[in-house]
Design a protein around this motif. Structure first.
Motif, PDB file in Angstrom:
ATOM      1  N   ILE A  39      12.251 -53.460   0.099  1.00  0.00           N
ATOM      2  CA  ILE A  39      13.159 -54.596  -0.043  1.00  0.00           C
ATOM      3  C   ILE A  39      13.915 -54.760   1.277  1.00  0.00           C
ATOM      4  CG2 ILE A  39      15.092 -55.525  -1.383  1.00  0.00           C
ATOM      5  CD1 ILE A  39      12.801 -55.030  -3.234  1.00  0.00           C
ATOM      6  N   PRO A  40      13.915 -55.954   1.862  1.00  0.00           N
ATOM      7  CA  PRO A  40      14.605 -56.112   3.147  1.00  0.00           C
ATOM      8  C   PRO A  40      16.120 -55.968   3.016  1.00  0.00           C
ATOM      9  CG  PRO A  40      13.916 -58.242   2.264  1.00  0.00           C
ATOM     10  CD  PRO A  40      13.337 -57.196   1.362  1.00  0.00           C
ATOM     11  N   PRO A  41      16.845 -55.535   4.039  1.00  0.00           N
ATOM     12  CA  PRO A  41      16.349 -55.112   5.355  1.00  0.00           C
ATOM     13  C   PRO A  41      15.656 -53.754   5.270  1.00  0.00           C
ATOM     14  CG  PRO A  41      18.695 -54.675   5.179  1.00  0.00           C
ATOM     15  CD  PRO A  41      18.305 -55.412   3.940  1.00  0.00           C
ATOM     16  N   SER A  42      14.721 -53.521   6.135  1.00  0.00           N
ATOM     17  CA  SER A  42      13.953 -52.296   6.055  1.00  0.00           C
ATOM     18  C   SER A  42      13.670 -51.757   7.442  1.00  0.00           C
ATOM     19  CB  SER A  42      12.650 -52.586   5.322  1.00  0.00           C
ATOM     20  OG  SER A  42      11.636 -51.725   5.774  1.00  0.00           O
ATOM     21  N   SER A  90      20.561 -51.269   2.045  1.00  0.00           N
ATOM     22  CA  SER A  90      20.260 -50.187   2.964  1.00  0.00           C
ATOM     23  C   SER A  90      18.846 -50.322   3.494  1.00  0.00           C
ATOM     24  CB  SER A  90      20.446 -48.848   2.250  1.00  0.00           C
ATOM     25  OG  SER A  90      19.220 -48.238   2.052  1.00  0.00           O
ATOM     26  N   GLY A  91      18.651 -49.818   4.695  1.00  0.00           N
ATOM     27  CA  GLY A  91      17.362 -49.947   5.349  1.00  0.00           C
ATOM     28  C   GLY A  91      16.456 -48.755   5.132  1.00  0.00           C
ATOM     29  N   GLY A 151      13.988 -48.792  -1.187  1.00  0.00           N
ATOM     30  CA  GLY A 151      14.841 -49.120  -0.044  1.00  0.00           C
ATOM     31  C   GLY A 151      14.055 -49.580   1.172  1.00  0.00           C
ATOM     32  N   GLY A 180      18.448 -51.542  -2.298  1.00  0.00           N
ATOM     33  CA  GLY A 180      17.486 -51.742  -1.225  1.00  0.00           C
ATOM     34  C   GLY A 180      17.857 -52.925  -0.355  1.00  0.00           C
ATOM     35  N   ALA A 181      18.578 -53.881  -0.937  1.00  0.00           N
ATOM     36  CA  ALA A 181      18.992 -55.048  -0.174  1.00  0.00           C
ATOM     37  C   ALA A 181      20.155 -54.715   0.748  1.00  0.00           C
ATOM     38  CB  ALA A 181      19.373 -56.175  -1.117  1.00  0.00           C
TER      39      ALA A 181
HETATM   40 NA    NA Z   1      16.071 -52.170   2.318  1.00  0.00          NA
END
Ligand code: NA
Ligand code: NA
Lengths: 429, 181, 313
Positions: A150-153, A108-109, A147, A105-106
């Motif tokens: 968790i940033p980026p989002s 992929s957006g 995903g 998740g860190a």
């Molecule tokens: Na993300």
């Protein structure tokens, strides 16, 4: 009448067992024909725009990345090395699905690319090791939703731009709820597997601590790859979308040095991921036509306006808004749902005194629920595709129900304790 | 007659396969252009201006060109629950209904896509940033949708064997599956 | 009868409030008719603004806000009527507006769209926002990776030897945060909408920008079949909307207030780019304009000429 038609046509076409994308798309075409003055040409414009997208390219690239690791044996060795570590934990390697999705998740957006990337490796590796297939796909479809939190989002970026709220605060606000939901997922896996140990077979090979540590050396090519991809984003070399492309090249290099990637296997990986993406993309295509046919009528906004004018108290309204999202989640997927509803929901909820940042987190969670609500739940379709329909869409959906419920529970917890979302942003900004 | 049917089926598969190979090529193209763009920007301070446009077009190509083979090999995501339940009594009816939905959908999109393509072609429309001519890329849509429609139609008319839903063990590869790992 | 009005601008924009007012005016004037106009801001009808020339004439939505600069793929000539930076003062803008409105009306007519009104855009000041160091000359911009949002800017800055790159709005925040780009071109007035103050520390004013107005369009066949009383009410309300928005006296004040607010949130405002740099910039813009018009072909050269004549250039 519209809803009767929508549901009637969708159910009738989809239950023939035809490609889901065709059923959704045909439903959308009929609705456009009947309710939009015969403007079915919109369908072609809409599908062309949706795939003409730089951001969406991360999805096939992450699938390709996973395929390369899979076929070169790099992922297999990493899982073998990791297995003894989780020996005594009920649920075993299932926990890695959640952990890796959180980590991913860190990078992929979107939840689509998270589910695709982790699922393409984890499903074959874990079925091979005798894990329960429904548990695997459920944890992957559920974990994939992290995903967005968790940033980026992508959802926070769009929410921030549409509502003029701080993107930095939104990003930070997603972290604790994301970790909380991840922890709840793991707790669920733990309890389920404790009660039914068959779901996650114990690794019976006895290994000394030394052997485990030596074996752990097999994990590091994968670790290097993950760190390099995250590093390329944090280091400002690539945007999150570009990082997927960089990741593919790095995966190919790492897999040919530390794995047994041959040109033949690389070509197979490319070919297979192309077809996988086409299968997933076709569902996106159908969903896009359907979403366009309904969104252009402004129906979701009308429903929400009724809620807004109801004069109920704030928690009743919040409850109804969440219910509306749950229902709309059957027909729409994440981001299109957000763009459709935000102009009504945001002023409504801020007017009732809810914090704008908190609303961002809430909406992100409810649209994540939409990602795992059938029939238009793209995470579910990704998983069904990754298993080559061995696990049907319906079975994936059923296996994901507990994760769906956990999201809903998280909504309740966040409403009771808004501080979980607001603590970090208040601390840092 | 049987021979003609066989050649027809083979012809369709070869076409679908050729398109899928082009789709794979587009996938490689996406990786290549992204990596080139990042390298140029990072190390030569000359960003590529065409990356976004080209990646978008190639992504469309991956999807549409992959579609016929996915259809030919019956690898679509589908809702099987009802069809499975009714299999015993209404197997043929359900199969015909499914093919009918496919024929209707792809036929309808095909009809819409022809004026859509013509419009771009006659006006010589270009992408906004890279000023790439759009119609050669847009042509993949009617071509792929058309071939997919033919596949569904052929199944409906019995010119192709009925859909057979594969198993994971038959991981699609360019050549017959090979076991690894 | 209900008409939907598609508006791609976020609900929070002042223009959206003006359009909301327009909707209310129309509905008030037609209270005794069976007619309502419903405003859908924030792109919530799900129509891509680049597709509007295809969607609107089909009658899939009754009325829509349109912006010529988004329609360049389908109507290339439209993107060379107003080239960014070429028109900078309010006087120039006022001289050009009647011609521009005429051009848009003609062009949209050809597409089967009747223009029923316009919404003016405030004159904006475009600044260079940087993450790590103050940049306020073209020389400083050399070797800096600059985020821009339109192709004409890429051409202009490339002419000036600056490596400019288009990064979509939703990726700008992360790109600046991580250093994919060092600086971004943005109007101070809208900087907070993408939280620019959180990822940049320095800003300097580079050029003033007057923009082409938005148009309100209705499919021509729909419009012609509409009750004259309804048409009358819409046009009257649209005229009032134009009157309300075609005001530029407060623009600079608002700009200064926006800068002040950004300063409070941690952005340091540096000296403006020097006059000499701005002159170089204007030359480059002129070149871009000529180049774009030529490239677009069709009516583009004629449109450019008409705008130039109005400007007295
Ligand atoms: Na993300
Ligand atoms: Na859904």
């Amino acid at each position: 009448m519209l809803w009767a038609n929508l549901i009637g046509i969708m159910v009738a076409t989809a239950s023939t067992g035809v490609a889901l994308g065709a059923a959704l798309g045909l439903t959308g075409l009929v609705l456009l024909q009947v309710y939009s003055n015969g403007a079915t040409s919109l369908a072609v414009d809409a599908i062309w725009s949706v795939f003409n997208s730089f951001t969406l390219s991360a999805v096939p690239l992450f699938i390709l990345l996973g395929e390369i690791l899979l076929r070169s044996g790099v992922s297999s060795r990493a899982y073998t090395a990791l297995a003894p570590v989780f020996r005594r934990v009920p649920g075993g390697l299932l926990h890695t699905n959640i952990a890796v999705c959180t980590l991913f998740g860190a990078v992929s957006g979107s939840s689509l690319s998270t589910a695709a990337a982790v699922g393409s490796v984890a499903y074959p590796e874990m079925t091979k090791r005798g894990y329960d297939k429904d548990m695997i796909v459920g944890s992957l479809a559920g974990g994939g939703t992290l995903g967005l939190l968790i940033p980026p989002s992508l959802s926070f970026l769009i929410f921030g731009a549409l509502t003029e709220t701080s993107i930095g605060r939104l990003f930070v606000a997603g972290i604790l709820p994301g970790l909380m939901i991840g922890a709840m997922f793991m707790a669920y896996i733990f309890v389920r597997s404790l009660r039914n140990p068959q779901l996650a077979p114990h690794d019976t090979s006895r290994q000394s601590l030394g052997a485990i540590i030596v074996g752990f050396g097999q994990v590091w090519p994968l670790l290097v790859l993950v760190l390099a991809v995250i590093g390329s984003i944090i280091g400002g070399i690539a945007t999150p979308t570009e990082a997927a492309g960089i990741g593919v090249v790095l995966a190919a290099i790492i897999s040919s040095i530390w794995g047994d990637l041959t040109l033949r296997k690389l070509l197979d990986a490319i070919f297979h991921s192309t077809l996988l993406f086409a299968a997933i993309g076709f569902v996106v295509l159908g969903a896009t036509i359907l979403a366009q046919s309904v969104s252009i009528l402004g129906v979701p906004q009308q429903i929400l306006n009724v809620v807004a004018d109801s004069g109920l108290d704030r928690y009743s309204i919040l409850l109804i808004v969440v219910l509306v999202y749950l229902i709309l989640g059957c027909f729409f997927d994440g981001l299109s749902l957000m763009i459709m509803t935000l102009p009504v929901v945001f002023p409504l909820l801020t007017g009732l005194g809810f914090d704008p940042i908190w609303i961002g987190v809430l909406i992100t969670i409810v649209i994540e629920i939409g990602q795992v609500t059938p029939p238009v739940g793209l995470n579910l379709s990704v998983l069904a595709s990754l298993t080559n329909n061995e696990i049907s869409l319906g079975r994936v959906a059923k296996a994901t129900v507990p994760y769906w419920g956990i999201h809903l529970f998280a909504v309740v917890v966040l409403t009771a304790f808004p501080i979980i979302a607001l603590f970090l942003p208040n601390l840092l900004f | 007659m049987r021979a003609a049917r066989k050649y027809f089926a083979q012809g369709l598969e070869v076409l679908a396969l050729a398109m899928a190979l082009l789709a794979s090529l587009a996938m490689v193209g996406i990786v290549a252009i992204i990596v080139t763009g990042v390298t140029m920007r990072r190390f030569f301070n000359t960003p590529l201006h065409i990356t976004e446009d080209v990646v978008g077009l190639m992504l469309s190509a991956v999807l549409f060109l992959g579609l016929p083979l996915v259809t030919f090999r019956s690898q679509h995501v589908r809702v099987s629950i009802v069809a499975e339940a009714l299999k015993a009594r209404f197997d043929t009816a359900m199969r015909i209904a499914a093919m009918l939905v496919g024929v209707l959908f792809f036929g309808w999109i095909l009809l819409e896509s022809i004026p859509w393509f013509e419009f771009a072609w006659k006006r010589g429309l270009k992408t906004e940033t890279a000023r790439l001519l759009l119609y050669p890329w847009m042509a993949v849509l009617p071509l792929s949708i058309g071939l997919t429609w033919v596949i569904y139609l052929a199944r409906l008319l019995g010119l192709l064997d009925a859909e057979r839903h594969g198993k994971l063990e038959e991981l699609p590869t360019i050549a017959p599956a090979q076991k690894d790992g | 009868e209900e008409w939907r009005l598609n508006n791609f601008l976020p609900e929070t924009r002042p223009e959206s409030a003006q359009i909301e007012q327009f909707t209310a005016d129309v509905n008030a004037a037609l209270a005794d008719k069976d007619f309502t106009l419903t405003h859908y801001p924030g792109g919530s009808l799900g129509i891509k603004n680049t597709d509007l020339l295809r969607v609107l004439p089909k009658g899939a939505v009754e009325m829509s806000l349109m912006w010529s600069n988004y329609l360049g793929r389908d109507a290339p000539a439209l993107s060379s009527v107003f080239v960014q930076g070429a028109i900078s003062t309010v006087e120039e803008l006022k001289a050009v507006l009647p011609v521009a409105q005429e051009i848009y009306t003609e062009e949209y007519n050809d597409w089967g769209v009747t223009t029923v009104g316009f919404v003016a855009i405030p004159t904006l000041s475009v600044s260079v926002f940087c993450a790590d160091k103050p940049v306020n000359s073209l020389e400083d911009l050399n070797g800096v990776k600059l985020r821009v949002w339109a192709r004409e800017q890429v051409e202009t800055f490339t002419n000036l030897g600056v490596s400019a790159q288009i990064i979509p709005q939703e990726e700008t925040y992360v790109a600046l945060k991580t250093g994919v780009v060092d600086c971004a071109l943005y109007p101070a007035l809208y900087a907070h909408t993408i939280s620019l103050q959180e990822v940049t520390s320095y800003a300097s004013f580079l050029y003033p920008m007057a923009s082409a107005p938005y148009s309100l369009g209705v499919a021509t066949d729909k419009w012609e079949a509409t009750d004259p009383e309804i048409r009358e009410a819409i046009v009257t309300a649209a005229d009032a909307l134009w009157e309300r928005t075609n005001q530029y006296d407060k623009d600079f004040e608002l700009e200064l207030a926006a800068r002040e607010k950004l300063s409070e949130m941690g952005v340091t405002w540096g000296e403006d780019f020097p006059e000499s740099d701005r002159a170089l910039f204007l030359d480059a813009v002129s070149e871009t304009w000529a180049m774009l018009a030529e490239e677009a072909g069709g009516n583009a050269m004629d449109y450019r000429q008409r705008v130039l004549t109005a400007l007295g250039r």
